[in-house]
Design a protein around this motif. Structure first.
Motif, PDB file in Angstrom:
ATOM      1  N   GLY A 192      19.018   0.285 -27.619  1.00 48.97           N
ATOM      2  CA  GLY A 192      19.473   1.673 -27.657  1.00 48.97           C
ATOM      3  C   GLY A 192      20.828   1.898 -27.025  1.00 48.97           C
ATOM      4  O   GLY A 192      21.285   3.034 -26.923  1.00 48.97           O
ATOM      5  N   VAL A 218      21.701  -2.997 -35.413  1.00 50.43           N
ATOM      6  CA  VAL A 218      20.287  -2.590 -35.451  1.00 50.43           C
ATOM      7  C   VAL A 218      19.373  -3.788 -35.204  1.00 50.43           C
ATOM      8  O   VAL A 218      18.377  -3.695 -34.479  1.00 50.43           O
ATOM      9  CB  VAL A 218      19.947  -1.904 -36.794  1.00 50.43           C
ATOM     10  N   GLY A 221      19.315  -4.599 -31.738  1.00 49.15           N
ATOM     11  CA  GLY A 221      18.582  -3.560 -31.013  1.00 49.15           C
ATOM     12  C   GLY A 221      19.487  -2.501 -30.416  1.00 49.15           C
ATOM     13  O   GLY A 221      19.032  -1.586 -29.729  1.00 49.15           O
ATOM     14  N   LEU A 223      22.406   0.653 -30.373  1.00 45.70           N
ATOM     15  CA  LEU A 223      22.644   1.888 -31.126  1.00 45.70           C
ATOM     16  C   LEU A 223      23.811   1.679 -32.084  1.00 45.70           C
ATOM     17  O   LEU A 223      23.747   2.022 -33.254  1.00 45.70           O
ATOM     18  CB  LEU A 223      22.956   3.032 -30.154  1.00 45.70           C
TER      19      LEU A 223
END
Lengths: 428, 168
Positions: A192, A218, A221, A223
């Protein structure tokens, strides 16, 4: 405490002098890029909604969804997008249809929409790719309707991670291998968060490499991913830019929650999968596994340097009779460049099937002749290795760079491209 | 803005396809959200739908919502239509959280929440104040309230309704 690139871009876009991690902001976007499978059009028509600025919305025909059960299949969705564009006053040139088309996060880079220092939104999972141009690129697969009506998005100013690069990739290693390295190493530490790169190694990365790395956000992991602005970027984007822009640089004391160092010269060819992208292994642990399908393309590959890398292995050789090799250039522009450079000829001569540009075989619902049957194993440069992603649930997808895929297509088994490069040098 | 119900605890790394398996991709792609709800947590906790009640709350560990975004809405709408009132967790994939907030569905990280409740405890939490009560143990804890901007979106029902109130 100084500001990260992400904080500077979000502050500028939200009209604040500065923002801090955790602040809730409303930021203005510079444009939105949409793929050719949209769920918002019916909603806009039912509620009589208007696009905030039709000149800043583009559509890129890339997936060309096929299955009858998909409500966004190309046969009906492409005409629907064009009629929606007419209703909303979106200019014809903003619809990247056949002849000008390509993947929805590649077109904005090639055509100067994704500019340094701006907030860019893409309606596709992999839209972080645009972060290679020093922008804050948000993948907004869902929740695009509010952004399109307002030209603004809500955002909690994210934590940022700094990765300092030194060195340059060895021959036959590219951005995909580095993405797999980051997936294996970072995991929970970047969840994130925004990854921001810096360091002397950045200058050794071509735009193609940066786009391939930013594409992996993505899967890593994160953002999104932001590259700094430098001469390579400005040389590339300057002539293409549709309007003036102002790059951002992180402050030397910027507020990063973690810091990592990577020497790019130590990155080796890696593979990911099957079924789980976090299953990352050195190439030599899977060499010899038989393959019946090989795919070069998708938004994590399919760029000119990927096609050139594959052609350098395939030139003067032939695809194994038990393998079908399908190549999908990332965009019409890339296809034309590859053709001019003789790369397409080399691929065809070796027995590859080269398709129309776009997303290709990466997802089984796309328009591509490559669908995996029961018991097949495919070596692919594409984005995902999930079970059933490219066809049968009883097939396997193993991900690798374009040189490995080309070598494997020749050998009929997963192969190290070094064995073909070595012969080339002997004969030269 | 209160959530009140039984807490159902799951561990770290609860992904979108754990919430609703990728076997049901077609239900998600055709927006059959009630269909998605009928398979909630099917492979992780096969008896879950039989024991949960409307209003109950999922408590996840770290890395809630990992995985490819293609499957996010299937998972989020599956939870919503099954009657789960929200998902609280130790940490969350930002894009998964974003998809949920856009849909007007509370998915929020509250570090410490998984120590505050046990599986099956009755939890009451006011997201506006951050005040939580474990009604089973009687314990009270102050968490960080969620920002007003996010509460505005949730109160509007979804981010489209909220965006329409912004001056363009």
């Amino acid at each position: 405490m100084g500001s990260t690139m992400a904080a500077k871009i979000l502050a500028r876009a939200s009209g604040a002098s500065s923002v801090a991690t955790g602040d809730a902001v409303v930021a203005a976007i510079s444009f939105i890029t949409c793929l050719d499978g949209q769920t918002f059009i019916d909603n806009f028509r039912e509620k009589n909604l208007k696009v905030w600025d039709p000149e800043r919305m583009i559509f890129c025909f890339d997936h060309m969804f096929q299955p009858d059960w998909m409500p966004v299949r190309a046969a009906t969705e492409h005409p629907k997008i064009k009629s929606f564009a007419k209703e909303q006053g979106i200019p014809d040139e903003n619809i990247y249809d056949l002849g000008r088309n390509g993947i929805s996060h590649q077109i904005p880079v090639e055509h100067g929409w994704a500019l340094p220092g701006t907030v860019c939104v893409g309606a596709d999972t992999q839209s972080s790719t645009m972060g290679a141009t020093n922008c804050f690129a948000l993948p907004a697969l869902f929740g695009v309707d509010p952004i399109i009506v307002s030209g603004k998005l809500w955002m909690i100013v994210p934590e940022c991670v700094r990765i300092t690069l030194t060195g340059a990739f060895p021959e036959g290693v590219n951005g995909k291998d580095f993405v797999y390295r980051l997936i294996a190493d970072l995991g929970e530490d970047v969840q994130g968060r925004v990854i921001e790169f810096d360091g002397p190694g950045v200058a050794n990365l071509s735009m193609d490499m940066r786009l391939a790395i930013a594409n992996g956000s993505v899967q890593i992991g994160a953002l999104t991913i932001i590259f700094p602005s430098d001469a390579t970027l400005l040389d590339y984007i300057g002539p293409r830019a549709r309007e003036e822009f102002e790059p951002v640089q992180a402050d030397s004391d910027a507020d990063y929650v973690a810091h990592y160092d990577y020497d790019l010269s130590r990155i080796e060819p890696l593979v990911a999968g099957p079924h789980n992208i976090e299953l990352v292994r050195p190439l030599n642990q899977v060499t010899g596994l038989p393959v019946t399908a090989a795919n070069i393309g998708s938004c994590s590959s399919g760029r000119l340097s990927d096609l050139a890398l594959a052609a350098s292995i395939l030139r003067g050789r032939h695809v194994h009779p038990s393998v079908r090799l399908v190549v999908t250039p990332i965009s019409a522009e890339t296809y034309r460049e590859a053709n001019r450079a003789g790369i397409i000829q080399d691929l065809l001569d070796a027995g590859a099937t080269v398709t129309q540009p776009g997303c290709g075989a990466c997802y089984s619902g796309n328009l591509s002749p490559l669908k995996l049957g029961d018991g097949e194993r495919c070596i692919s440069t594409s984005v995902e290795t999930l079970r059933g992603r490219m066809g049968s649930n009883e097939s396997e997808v193993i991900l690798a760079n374009a040189a490995v895929v080309a070598a494997s297509a020749i050998a009929g088994e997963i192969a190290d491209p070094a064995r073909y490069r070595a012969k080339e040098k002997v004969s030269a | 803005m209160k959530l009140q119900g039984k807490s159902w605890k799951f561990g770290n790394g609860l992904g979108a396809t754990d919430l609703v398996s990728s076997d049901y991709d077609k239900l998600g792609m055709t927006h059959d959200w009630d269909g998605c709800a009928q398979h909630l947590l099917e492979k992780v906790d096969p008896g879950f739908l039989g024991k949960m009640r409307r209003g109950d709350i999922l408590i996840a560990g770290t890395r809630l919502g990992a995985g490819h975004a293609h499957y996010y809405m299937t998972a989020i709408m599956g939870c919503k239509h099954a009657g789960i009132s929200g998902i609280l967790c130790e940490s969350v994939n930002t894009l998964f959280q974003r998809a949920a907030i856009d849909a007007g569905y509370p998915v929020w990280p509250l570090p410490g929440i998984s120590d505050f409740v046990r599986d099956g405890d009755e939890l009451e939490i006011d997201l506006a104040t951050g005040m939580a009560t474990n009604k089973t143990t009687g314990e009270i804890k102050q968490f960080t309230p969620i920002p007003e901007l996010i509460r505005d979106i949730l109160n509007a029902g979804n981010s489209l309704n909220w965006a329409l109130t912004l001056a363009v």
